[in-house]
Design an enzyme around this catalytic site. Structure first.
Site, PDB file in Angstrom:
ATOM      1  N   ASP A 194     -54.507  32.234 -35.906  1.00 31.13           N
ATOM      2  CA  ASP A 194     -55.367  31.459 -34.993  1.00 31.13           C
ATOM      3  C   ASP A 194     -54.617  30.353 -34.279  1.00 31.13           C
ATOM      4  O   ASP A 194     -54.992  29.937 -33.185  1.00 31.13           O
ATOM      5  CB  ASP A 194     -56.553  30.872 -35.756  1.00 31.13           C
ATOM      6  CG  ASP A 194     -57.538  31.975 -36.091  1.00 31.13           C
ATOM      7  OD1 ASP A 194     -57.343  32.637 -37.127  1.00 31.13           O
ATOM      8  OD2 ASP A 194     -58.445  32.211 -35.279  1.00 31.13           O
ATOM      9  N   ARG A 197     -65.536  26.266 -31.000  1.00 33.04           N
ATOM     10  CA  ARG A 197     -64.781  26.414 -32.266  1.00 33.04           C
ATOM     11  C   ARG A 197     -63.442  25.685 -32.107  1.00 33.04           C
ATOM     12  O   ARG A 197     -62.825  25.763 -31.049  1.00 33.04           O
ATOM     13  CB  ARG A 197     -64.529  27.888 -32.608  1.00 33.04           C
ATOM     14  CG  ARG A 197     -65.797  28.667 -32.935  1.00 33.04           C
ATOM     15  CD  ARG A 197     -65.472  30.036 -33.512  1.00 33.04           C
ATOM     16  NE  ARG A 197     -65.075  29.968 -34.909  1.00 33.04           N
ATOM     17  CZ  ARG A 197     -64.614  31.018 -35.602  1.00 33.04           C
ATOM     18  NH1 ARG A 197     -64.474  32.199 -35.005  1.00 33.04           N
ATOM     19  NH2 ARG A 197     -64.271  30.900 -36.865  1.00 33.04           N
ATOM     20  N   ASN A 252     -54.625  30.764 -40.251  1.00 38.98           N
ATOM     21  CA  ASN A 252     -55.364  32.030 -40.147  1.00 38.98           C
ATOM     22  C   ASN A 252     -56.546  31.919 -41.105  1.00 38.98           C
ATOM     23  O   ASN A 252     -56.720  30.902 -41.784  1.00 38.98           O
ATOM     24  CB  ASN A 252     -54.451  33.213 -40.496  1.00 38.98           C
ATOM     25  CG  ASN A 252     -55.108  34.549 -40.162  1.00 38.98           C
ATOM     26  OD1 ASN A 252     -55.627  34.739 -39.052  1.00 38.98           O
ATOM     27  ND2 ASN A 252     -55.121  35.479 -41.102  1.00 38.98           N
TER      28      ASN A 252
HETATM   29  O1  MRU Z   1     -63.391  33.282 -38.081  1.00 39.20           O
HETATM   30  P1  MRU Z   1     -62.758  34.447 -37.367  1.00 39.20           P
HETATM   31  O2  MRU Z   1     -63.348  35.757 -37.747  1.00 39.20           O
HETATM   32  O3  MRU Z   1     -62.727  34.230 -35.876  1.00 39.20           O
HETATM   33  O4  MRU Z   1     -61.244  34.434 -37.869  1.00 39.20           O
HETATM   34  C1  MRU Z   1     -60.369  35.376 -37.318  1.00 39.20           C
HETATM   35  C2  MRU Z   1     -59.005  35.353 -37.891  1.00 39.20           C
HETATM   36  O5  MRU Z   1     -58.692  34.547 -38.733  1.00 39.20           O
HETATM   37  C3  MRU Z   1     -58.024  36.317 -37.310  1.00 39.20           C
HETATM   38  O6  MRU Z   1     -57.093  36.714 -38.271  1.00 39.20           O
HETATM   39  C4  MRU Z   1     -57.277  35.668 -36.139  1.00 39.20           C
HETATM   40  O7  MRU Z   1     -58.168  35.094 -35.233  1.00 39.20           O
HETATM   41  C5  MRU Z   1     -56.407  36.640 -35.418  1.00 39.20           C
HETATM   42  S1  MRU Z   1     -57.335  37.840 -34.480  1.00 39.20           S
HETATM   43  C6  MRU Z   1     -56.200  38.819 -33.668  1.00 39.20           C
END
Ligand code: MRU
Length: 353
Positions: free
Chosen positions: A245, A96, A255
């Site tokens: 993120d 990712r 995010n």
């Molecule tokens: O696609 P995801 O579910 O991995 O996205 C997660 C998010 O956007 C969260 O808000 C972020 O990773 C912070 S987790 C502490």
């Protein structure tokens, strides 16, 4: 099995063991764990969001490095070991693109190995890598508690806060980042009510955040993403806390897609907008959010997400998984080292090295 006695991620056995994780794609109807004994299984789990959330991805990848090295034959020479390590790191890094914690953890693992390369002792390096993965995992527990401690001071008794996606215990080793703020405020004796955006298209808010908050006895109301502006206009929301993120040097924050709209609504309605994230989520190599790579995911997630076709075959789809909220919309960033406010390059540099 309940949430109280199950770990988001756990390592089973000694160095030759394996990674166990909650399969988050099955929640909230099934709370099941899967075992990852091959690096390919770890990669697939990250890619398919069985494990997701920036810190949790980083921890999984660190353990993934250890799993990837297990397949080396006992008499491997040092050059072959180095090559395998590089290949495994590159492979996991391709799972990712947006959450920088993935690359942060992999770089940390690689740096640990490189610090011991002069020994050319494969056993010693492998042992050190296993220890490093466990340290990354354990550190995250403490970091989340610390984020909760600093963040809860921003909330008053009786507040109602909105959150988007899932930045809870499921997205970290334990306790979360954004949700840590709610947990810590509650533990400090404050009554906190939460509105959770459902978070299209994969419903992390509905499936994971609502589930976690209910499990921990916190008052939660689920809304569709498109309702956030209206509930703010109705005066129901005192503030917003979300995770992150990747945060650029100036505070621009990537995010889950939809976060940017929430931040604009919060600004319009005078509600503070907080980001809660560990220091490992900052990417100081990027001056601003323009350079943050945004993952684009399978169109099927929008058209056919939970087993039902909801859009005509052949329609064009755009499915970015994240968006970037400009720093000027962020009231504060809550880290394990303290709260950054106002959010700007200078204040970030004081906390993040
Ligand atoms: O696609 P995801 O579910 O991995 O996205 C997660 C998010 O956007 C969260 O808000 C972020 O990773 C912070 S987790 C502490």
């Amino acid at each position: 099995m309940t949430y109280q006695n199950i770990e988001t991620l756990s390592w089973i056995g000694d160095q030759h063991g394996w990674l166990r994780m909650i399969d988050q794609t099955l929640l909230p109807t099934e709370l099941c764990e899967i075992d990852c004994r091959e690096v390919e299984t770890v990669w697939e789990a990250i890619k398919k969001l069985r494990v997701r959330g920036a810190p949790a991805i980083g921890i999984a990848a660190a353990y993934g490095v250890c799993i990837g090295l297990q397949t080396l034959p006992p008499n491997t020479d040092f050059k072959a070991f180095q090559k395998r390590l590089n290949d495994v790191v590159d492979y996991l890094a391709s799972s990712r693109p947006t959450a920088v914690n993935l690359f942060w953890a992999l770089n940390r693992m690689k740096a640990k190995a490189e610090s011991l390369y002069e020994t050319e002792n494969i056993t010693e390096i492998s042992n050190a890598l296993f220890t490093e993965a466990k340290v990354i995992h354990e550190e995250d527990r403490r970091i989340c508690r610390s984020i909760g401690k600093f963040g809860q001071e921003l909330l008053r008794d009786g507040d109602t806060f909105l959150t988007h996606c899932n930045a809870g215990g499921l997205a970290t080793a334990d306790y979360g980042t954004a949700l840590a703020v709610f947990f810590a405020a509650t533990e400090a004796g404050k009554k906190i009510n939460v509105y959770a955006d459902e978070t299209r298209p994969l419903l992390q808010g509905a499936r994971l955040t609502a589930w976690e908050l209910l499990q921990r006895g916190i008052d939660v109301t689920l809304i569709c993403d498109s309702m956030a502006a209206m509930v703010m206009k109705q005066g129901k929301i005192n503030g917003v806390v979300v995770g992150a993120d990747r945060i650029a040097a100036n505070g621009d924050t990537a995010n889950k897609v939809g976060t940017y709209s929430v931040a604009i609504s919060a600004k319009t309605h005078g509600a503070p907008f907080y980001v809660a994230a560990p220091v490992s989520t900052f990417d100081l190599t990027l001056p601003n959010g323009n350079g943050i790579p945004i993952e684009e995911r399978d169109p099927e997630e929008i058209c056919n997400s939970f087993g039902k076709r909801t859009a005509p075959q052949g329609v064009k789809v755009y499915n970015p998984a994240f968006d970037v909220t400009p720093a000027e919309l962020i009231s504060a960033i809550i880290t394990e080292h303290g709260v950054i406010s106002p959010v700007n390059q200078e204040n970030i540099a004081k906390i993040v090295q």
